[in-house]
Enzyme design. Structure first.
Site, mmCIF file in Angstrom:
data_model
loop_
_atom_site.group_PDB
_atom_site.id
_atom_site.type_symbol
_atom_site.label_atom_id
_atom_site.label_comp_id
_atom_site.label_asym_id
_atom_site.label_seq_id
_atom_site.Cartn_x
_atom_site.Cartn_y
_atom_site.Cartn_z
ATOM 1 N N LYS A 145 0.757 -1.201 0.025
ATOM 2 C CA LYS A 145 -0.079 0.093 0.025
ATOM 3 C C LYS A 145 0.946 1.262 0.029
ATOM 4 O O LYS A 145 0.573 2.160 -0.794
ATOM 5 C CB LYS A 145 -1.063 0.058 1.125
ATOM 6 C CG LYS A 145 -1.482 1.325 1.416
ATOM 7 C CD LYS A 145 -2.293 1.560 2.747
ATOM 8 C CE LYS A 145 -1.675 1.752 3.918
ATOM 9 N NZ LYS A 145 -1.269 3.050 4.203
ATOM 10 N N ASN A 146 1.801 1.250 0.935
ATOM 11 C CA ASN A 146 2.479 2.373 1.054
ATOM 12 C C ASN A 146 3.471 2.852 -0.169
ATOM 13 O O ASN A 146 4.378 3.901 -0.072
ATOM 14 C CB ASN A 146 3.213 2.383 2.507
ATOM 15 C CG ASN A 146 2.193 2.681 3.704
ATOM 16 O OD1 ASN A 146 1.216 3.060 3.374
ATOM 17 N ND2 ASN A 146 2.427 2.237 4.583
ATOM 18 N N ARG B 112 -4.442 11.023 3.697
ATOM 19 C CA ARG B 112 -3.099 11.754 3.983
ATOM 20 C C ARG B 112 -2.318 11.814 2.994
ATOM 21 O O ARG B 112 -1.427 12.643 2.631
ATOM 22 C CB ARG B 112 -2.532 11.418 5.364
ATOM 23 C CG ARG B 112 -3.348 11.906 6.532
ATOM 24 C CD ARG B 112 -2.422 11.440 7.728
ATOM 25 N NE ARG B 112 -0.823 11.658 7.379
ATOM 26 C CZ ARG B 112 -0.653 12.966 7.348
ATOM 27 N NH1 ARG B 112 -1.245 14.154 7.450
ATOM 28 N NH2 ARG B 112 0.702 13.167 6.826
ATOM 29 N N CYS C 122 -4.820 12.743 12.371
ATOM 30 C CA CYS C 122 -5.675 11.404 12.192
ATOM 31 C C CYS C 122 -5.633 10.695 13.501
ATOM 32 O O CYS C 122 -4.922 11.419 14.537
ATOM 33 C CB CYS C 122 -5.417 10.472 11.288
ATOM 34 S SG CYS C 122 -3.713 9.719 11.453
ATOM 35 N N ARG D 117 0.112 14.543 12.841
ATOM 36 C CA ARG D 117 0.845 14.306 11.249
ATOM 37 C C ARG D 117 0.973 15.902 10.553
ATOM 38 O O ARG D 117 0.438 16.112 9.450
ATOM 39 C CB ARG D 117 -0.195 13.604 10.437
ATOM 40 C CG ARG D 117 -0.980 12.323 11.172
ATOM 41 C CD ARG D 117 0.013 11.334 11.192
ATOM 42 N NE ARG D 117 0.587 10.712 10.150
ATOM 43 C CZ ARG D 117 -0.020 9.606 9.262
ATOM 44 N NH1 ARG D 117 -1.158 9.045 9.753
ATOM 45 N NH2 ARG D 117 0.582 9.114 8.413
ATOM 46 N N ASP E 156 4.224 0.310 12.029
ATOM 47 C CA ASP E 156 2.982 -0.250 11.426
ATOM 48 C C ASP E 156 2.683 -1.516 11.939
ATOM 49 O O ASP E 156 1.770 -2.206 11.504
ATOM 50 C CB ASP E 156 3.117 -0.004 10.043
ATOM 51 C CG ASP E 156 3.155 1.340 9.361
ATOM 52 O OD1 ASP E 156 3.324 1.499 8.392
ATOM 53 O OD2 ASP E 156 2.684 2.205 10.112
ATOM 54 N N ARG F 72 -8.879 0.166 4.235
ATOM 55 C CA ARG F 72 -8.050 1.089 3.640
ATOM 56 C C ARG F 72 -6.815 0.573 3.471
ATOM 57 O O ARG F 72 -5.913 0.668 2.240
ATOM 58 C CB ARG F 72 -7.702 2.285 4.691
ATOM 59 C CG ARG F 72 -8.871 3.197 4.763
ATOM 60 C CD ARG F 72 -8.348 4.274 5.785
ATOM 61 N NE ARG F 72 -6.953 4.839 5.366
ATOM 62 C CZ ARG F 72 -6.188 4.954 6.099
ATOM 63 N NH1 ARG F 72 -6.182 4.877 7.363
ATOM 64 N NH2 ARG F 72 -4.877 5.333 5.664
HETATM 65 C C1 EPZ Z 1 4.343 6.906 6.356
HETATM 66 O O1 EPZ Z 1 3.626 7.870 6.655
HETATM 67 C C2 EPZ Z 1 3.310 5.715 6.091
HETATM 68 N N1 EPZ Z 1 2.206 6.098 5.422
HETATM 69 C C3 EPZ Z 1 2.856 5.391 7.566
HETATM 70 O O2 EPZ Z 1 1.816 4.298 7.391
HETATM 71 C C4 EPZ Z 1 3.824 4.798 8.463
HETATM 72 O O3 EPZ Z 1 3.430 4.771 9.663
HETATM 73 C C5 EPZ Z 1 4.897 6.160 8.602
HETATM 74 O O4 EPZ Z 1 5.281 6.383 7.215
HETATM 75 C C6 EPZ Z 1 6.133 5.886 9.501
HETATM 76 O O5 EPZ Z 1 6.679 4.669 8.821
HETATM 77 C C7 EPZ Z 1 2.481 6.157 3.976
HETATM 78 O O6 EPZ Z 1 3.467 5.643 3.500
HETATM 79 C C8 EPZ Z 1 1.286 6.451 3.074
HETATM 80 P P1 EPZ Z 1 6.431 10.297 8.665
HETATM 81 P P2 EPZ Z 1 3.789 9.390 6.884
HETATM 82 O O7 EPZ Z 1 6.444 11.595 7.683
HETATM 83 O O8 EPZ Z 1 5.039 9.503 5.802
HETATM 84 C C9 EPZ Z 1 6.453 13.576 12.154
HETATM 85 C C10 EPZ Z 1 0.000 2.784 7.688
HETATM 86 O O9 EPZ Z 1 -0.446 2.201 8.692
HETATM 87 N N2 EPZ Z 1 6.460 14.628 10.954
HETATM 88 O O10 EPZ Z 1 7.372 9.326 8.388
HETATM 89 O O11 EPZ Z 1 3.059 10.327 7.095
HETATM 90 C C11 EPZ Z 1 4.923 12.748 12.028
HETATM 91 O O12 EPZ Z 1 4.085 13.414 12.636
HETATM 92 C C12 EPZ Z 1 0.555 4.133 7.675
HETATM 93 O O13 EPZ Z 1 0.177 2.048 6.705
HETATM 94 C C13 EPZ Z 1 6.750 15.871 11.370
HETATM 95 O O14 EPZ Z 1 7.063 16.215 12.062
HETATM 96 O O15 EPZ Z 1 5.115 9.332 8.259
HETATM 97 C C14 EPZ Z 1 5.258 11.645 12.792
HETATM 98 O O16 EPZ Z 1 5.322 11.657 14.065
HETATM 99 C C15 EPZ Z 1 0.287 4.826 9.147
HETATM 100 N N3 EPZ Z 1 6.809 16.508 10.161
HETATM 101 C C16 EPZ Z 1 6.848 11.383 12.270
HETATM 102 O O17 EPZ Z 1 7.265 12.383 11.548
HETATM 103 C C17 EPZ Z 1 6.577 16.192 8.762
HETATM 104 O O18 EPZ Z 1 6.619 17.355 7.926
HETATM 105 C C18 EPZ Z 1 6.753 10.078 11.139
HETATM 106 O O19 EPZ Z 1 5.852 10.691 9.889
HETATM 107 C C19 EPZ Z 1 6.323 15.085 8.634
HETATM 108 C C20 EPZ Z 1 6.359 14.239 9.407
#
Ligand code: EPZ
Length: 447
Positions: free
Chosen positions: A31-32, A101, A125, A130, A318, A410
């Site tokens: 998915k990701n 998202r 969410c 996020r 995850d 999803r």
């Molecule tokens: C990706 O989300 C995945 N989603 C998530 O999978 C996964 O949990 C996550 O990476 C971590 O591995 C997709 O790929 C679609 P991040 P993403 O940006 O990119 C903070 C699932 O269950 N952050 O690495 O949104 C954020 O708040 C989903 O399949 C900032 O502070 O994750 C979080 O605490 C859930 N500022 C941390 O970084 C930013 O601009 C990690 O988020 C961006 C992120």
């Protein structure tokens, strides 16, 4: 936790637990990865074919976002034909972005292709606030003028040639999404971009390989430093998505929690090093049967272990909920610490409804192993929490009724169909039949 109202007719999952599973599971595409490859197809002014795409609500939604931008997209079996040559819109509809998202990641390719992008803020969410500050700051470093007004991110490239400029960008956190957004934006930029403290997830590598197959020049994906040398344009591609490592992890836990021997394919074992290490620490054996097939063999004991979620190659957030379900039945205590998202413990209260013994403090959960779980009516709060409740239901005594299946749909491609093929007693029923009949069941007190 609000339980759904009696008149809620949405379908529920009914699981009769306590049955061993057996057989082989066919793993779907990730998915990701599929979601961000769909966003990446916007970079290409020719057509793209993306194969091994899972059938998921999120993929359908991303397709709607692309169509709203003027992209032609059709699906045939597990392949998407995407034609972005007539990309015309720079504004993505709020009603779609707010539901997915990941659609925010289109801001990079859209800005790089059109010189302007207007994307609603995705908002928080169930698992966290996020924010997208790292995405925005990176695009600003590449010369974009980015304003956030009325809940929308307005990004445009000043100047005549409307082309981003290569830049050196240090990410305060190795965000997956920010790494992907900036890597995509940099593929068409003028000059070289260096992303430092970049995310190293397999999905980031898959995106880099997809872009390189379209003619992009990217080095270092999979390490914490990615170098992108911009090119004027990208060409068409036919590319297959990697297998879903989170689906693999979920089925490995299904084997461990029901003490069943299962085979899974196709798999990239290297993508699951941290998960396999924890399964072995708990007492299960994981055998690599072939380069792309794994077998889980239950152990005689199920020990407690401590887990801390971290960016890749650390233990994946995850998989946190699924392992919590498994550890509720261990012969010992375990501590799980969630460091990636600030609010990813929504499954705790529901597992405790099933007789687990979990106490939380901040982002720590202390799990005291219990001899058995009991079936109960429970509600899924997010995607991975729903998977954890399915796993707990497979192991529990009696019947579990899971509400909130829109979360499950999803991110899992026919989970209950695949489980049924392994011998699970699981079925999707209309809300009122399931919920009423079981919600009247008393919740068994912990023995
Ligand atoms: C990706 O989300 C995945 N989603 C998530 O999978 C996964 O949990 C996550 O990476 C971590 O591995 C997709 O790929 C679609 P991040 P993403 O940006 O990119 C903070 C699932 O269950 N952050 O690495 O949104 C954020 O708040 C989903 O399949 C900032 O502070 O994750 C979080 O605490 C859930 N500022 C941390 O970084 C930013 O601009 C990690 O988020 C961006 C992120």
């Amino acid at each position: 936790m609000t339980h759904s109202s009696p008149e809620d007719r949405s379908p529920v999952l009914e699981i009769i637990g306590g049955h061993r599973l057996s057989g082989e599971v066919r793993i779907s595409g990730a998915k990701n990865s599929a979601l961000v490859l769909m966003a990446g197809s916007l970079l290409c002014s020719q057509d793209c074919r993306i194969r091994n795409v899972p059938s998921l609500a999120d993929v359908a939604r991303m397709g709607e976002v692309l169509s709203a931008l003027g992209v032609k997209i059709t699906r045939k079996d597990d392949a998407l034909e995407i034609d972005a040559r007539h990309l015309s819109q720079s504004k993505a509809p709020y009603e779609l972005v707010s539901q997915l998202r990941a659609s925010f990641f289109i801001i990079g390719p859209l800005l790089a292709r059109l010189g302007i992008a207007r994307i609603p803020l995705p908002g928080g969410c169930a698992i966290g606030a996020r924010p997208v500050d790292l995405h925005v700051r990176g695009l600003q470093a590449m010369g974009a003028d980015v304003q956030i007004e009325h809940g929308t991110v307005h990004a445009c490239i000043p100047g005549v040639n409307r082309r981003l400029k290569g830049a050196r960008i240090y990410l305060d956190y190795p965000s997956v999404g920010a790494t992907e957004t900036l890597m995509m934006a940099a593929t068409l930029a003028d000059g070289e971009t260096i992303l430092e403290n970049a995310a190293q997830e397999p999905e980031v590598v898959d995106l880099a390989n997809f872009c390189r197959a379209m003619g992009a020049r990217i080095r270092g994906a999979g390490t914490n430093t990615i170098v992108i040398s911009g090119v004027p344009s990208l060409h068409s591609v036919d590319y297959a998505v990697i297998p879903d490592r989170v689906e693999v992890g979920t089925f490995l836990v299904a084997g461990a929690i029901t003490q069943s021997e299962l085979s899974l394919a196709p798999v990239v074992p290297d993508h699951l090093t941290a998960v396999i290490a924890k399964l072995r620490a708990i007492g299960s054996e994981v055998v690599q049967e072939t380069p792309s097939r794994l077998r889980i063999v239950p152990g005689t004991s199920r020990l407690g272990t401590d887990i801390e979620t971290l960016p890749y190659p650390g233990f994946p957030t995850d998989m946190q909920a699924q392992f919590m379900a498994l550890l509720t039945l261990s012969e010992g205590d375990s501590i799980i610490t969630e460091t990636v998202f600030e609010n990813r413990m929504g499954h705790v209260a529901e597992l405790n409804r099933m007789g687990a013994d979990i106490r939380t403090k901040g982002n720590h959960a202390v799990i005291r192993g219990v001899p058995f779980l009991t079936g109960a009516p429970v509600v899924a709060t997010d995607l991975r929490a729903s998977a954890a409740l399915v796993l707990a239901g497979l192991a529990a005594r009696g019947t579990t009724i899971i509400q909130g299946l829109h979360h499950l749909d999803r991110g899992y491609d026919d989970l209950e169909g695949k489980l049924k093929l392994l011998g699970a007693q699981i079925r999707r029923v209309k809300g009122d039949t399931g919920a009423e009949s079981v919600s009247s069941l008393p919740v068994m007190p912990r023995s």
